[in-house]
Design a protein around this motif. Sequence first.
Motif, PDB file in Angstrom:
ATOM      1  N   SER A  16      35.269  52.992 132.454  1.00 20.45           N
ATOM      2  CA  SER A  16      34.021  53.728 132.640  1.00 20.45           C
ATOM      3  C   SER A  16      34.277  55.120 133.196  1.00 20.45           C
ATOM      4  CB  SER A  16      33.093  52.941 133.570  1.00 20.45           C
ATOM      5  OG  SER A  16      32.733  51.711 132.988  1.00 20.45           O
ATOM      6  N   LEU A  85      28.149  51.045 123.285  1.00 16.04           N
ATOM      7  CA  LEU A  85      27.138  49.997 123.325  1.00 16.04           C
ATOM      8  C   LEU A  85      26.917  49.467 124.732  1.00 16.04           C
ATOM      9  CD1 LEU A  85      27.820  47.835 120.125  1.00 16.04           C
ATOM     10  CD2 LEU A  85      25.753  49.129 120.674  1.00 16.04           C
ATOM     11  N   THR A  86      27.999  49.200 125.427  1.00 15.30           N
ATOM     12  CA  THR A  86      27.896  48.605 126.761  1.00 15.30           C
ATOM     13  C   THR A  86      28.881  49.265 127.710  1.00 15.30           C
ATOM     14  OG1 THR A  86      27.326  46.473 125.775  1.00 15.30           O
ATOM     15  CG2 THR A  86      27.980  46.461 128.079  1.00 15.30           C
ATOM     16  N   ASP A  87      28.368  49.704 128.859  1.00 17.07           N
ATOM     17  CA  ASP A  87      29.240  50.229 129.901  1.00 17.07           C
ATOM     18  C   ASP A  87      29.759  49.039 130.705  1.00 17.07           C
ATOM     19  OD1 ASP A  87      30.554  51.660 131.803  1.00 17.07           O
ATOM     20  OD2 ASP A  87      28.771  52.507 132.744  1.00 17.07           O
ATOM     21  N   GLN A  90      29.740  47.465 136.216  1.00 14.67           N
ATOM     22  CA  GLN A  90      28.410  47.101 136.714  1.00 14.67           C
ATOM     23  C   GLN A  90      28.362  47.248 138.227  1.00 14.67           C
ATOM     24  OE1 GLN A  90      25.972  46.380 134.560  1.00 14.67           O
ATOM     25  NE2 GLN A  90      27.420  46.608 132.868  1.00 14.67           N
ATOM     26  N   ARG A 241      19.471  49.180 119.062  1.00 15.93           N
ATOM     27  CA  ARG A 241      20.391  48.845 120.151  1.00 15.93           C
ATOM     28  C   ARG A 241      20.324  49.947 121.198  1.00 15.93           C
ATOM     29  NH1 ARG A 241      24.653  45.326 118.839  1.00 15.93           N
ATOM     30  NH2 ARG A 241      25.029  45.380 121.096  1.00 15.93           N
ATOM     31  N   GLU A 242      20.697  49.595 122.405  1.00 17.49           N
ATOM     32  CA  GLU A 242      20.844  50.607 123.440  1.00 17.49           C
ATOM     33  C   GLU A 242      22.231  51.217 123.306  1.00 17.49           C
ATOM     34  OE1 GLU A 242      19.287  50.376 127.730  1.00 17.49           O
ATOM     35  OE2 GLU A 242      21.433  49.978 127.944  1.00 17.49           O
TER      36      GLU A 242
END
Length: 310
Positions: A16, A85-87, A90, A241-242
């Motif tokens: 990230s 699509l996804t980091d 978290q 999609r995010e």
Amino acid sequence: MTRAEEFQELRPLLFSLAYRILGSVGEAEDAVQETWLRYEASATEPDSVRAYLSTAVTRVSINVLRSARVRREAYVGPWFPEPLLTDPYQDPERSAELADSVSTAALLLLERLSPLERAVFVLRDVFDFGFPEIAAAVGRSEAACRQLVVRARRHMAEGRPRFEADRKERERLAARFFDALREGDVDGLQHLLAAEVSLVGDGGGKAPQLARAVAGALNVARLLASVHPRMAEAGVTFEPRELNGEPGAVFRDRDGKVLHTMVLDILDGRIRTIRNVINPDKLGHLGPVADAWAVHREVTGTAGRTDRTP
């Protein structure tokens, strides 16, 4: 815990961090792998594994970014970051800041910064590193790092919109947009677009792309409403999609291969920018990539290559 286990535990943070510095999924993954190789080959055990690995991935990313800047100067057409699509990192306490920092708009603002400013800004304002850690990571004094952060914040603030749309509002507007897109509804699309909206594509000279940005709500609505029904006839589908923390969609050909992505930049209840990434080199991490030229020929009914595909 073994070194491999320690590394895997910190991998989401390292990726990230590298992605925000580089704006490239592939380059970020390479930077993380290079960091592992350095850690694996190190003969000493660091006092803080997190600090050691964060420093290593930051230094690798800065070096990669410096060479990438040269390549981007010769890039064909607009350059956008690779869609994410996804980091993987978290942190519930900082989820809003993390999501905002990975948006396409934020990453494009980061392009205004020097590699050092970008790295220091990401470490401090996104991941909340202390200045002693930042100074060690970039090889500058704490005072110099503080100055770099001040300059970076000023550049970022100059380009940010005054009012951001909240998440629920964006999701509702995006759902209406994609419904209108499926139906080829010009009026429905135009109603959702800001008057000064622009539609821009990043093909990198390797896929059909717009010769220039299309501007204005009516122009963009008409283009989308005319092209997408023909794409559907050619077997193209899309799934909302995010992407980079923003509403978007992944478009696929009739075989399910990735054709391009679309991200919506929403402000004050309207879509102000639509960004498409069509460059196949930026889509491979999402799955097998479609032959965009073949789809383009089927959609347009032409044998040659033109550059009028959103």
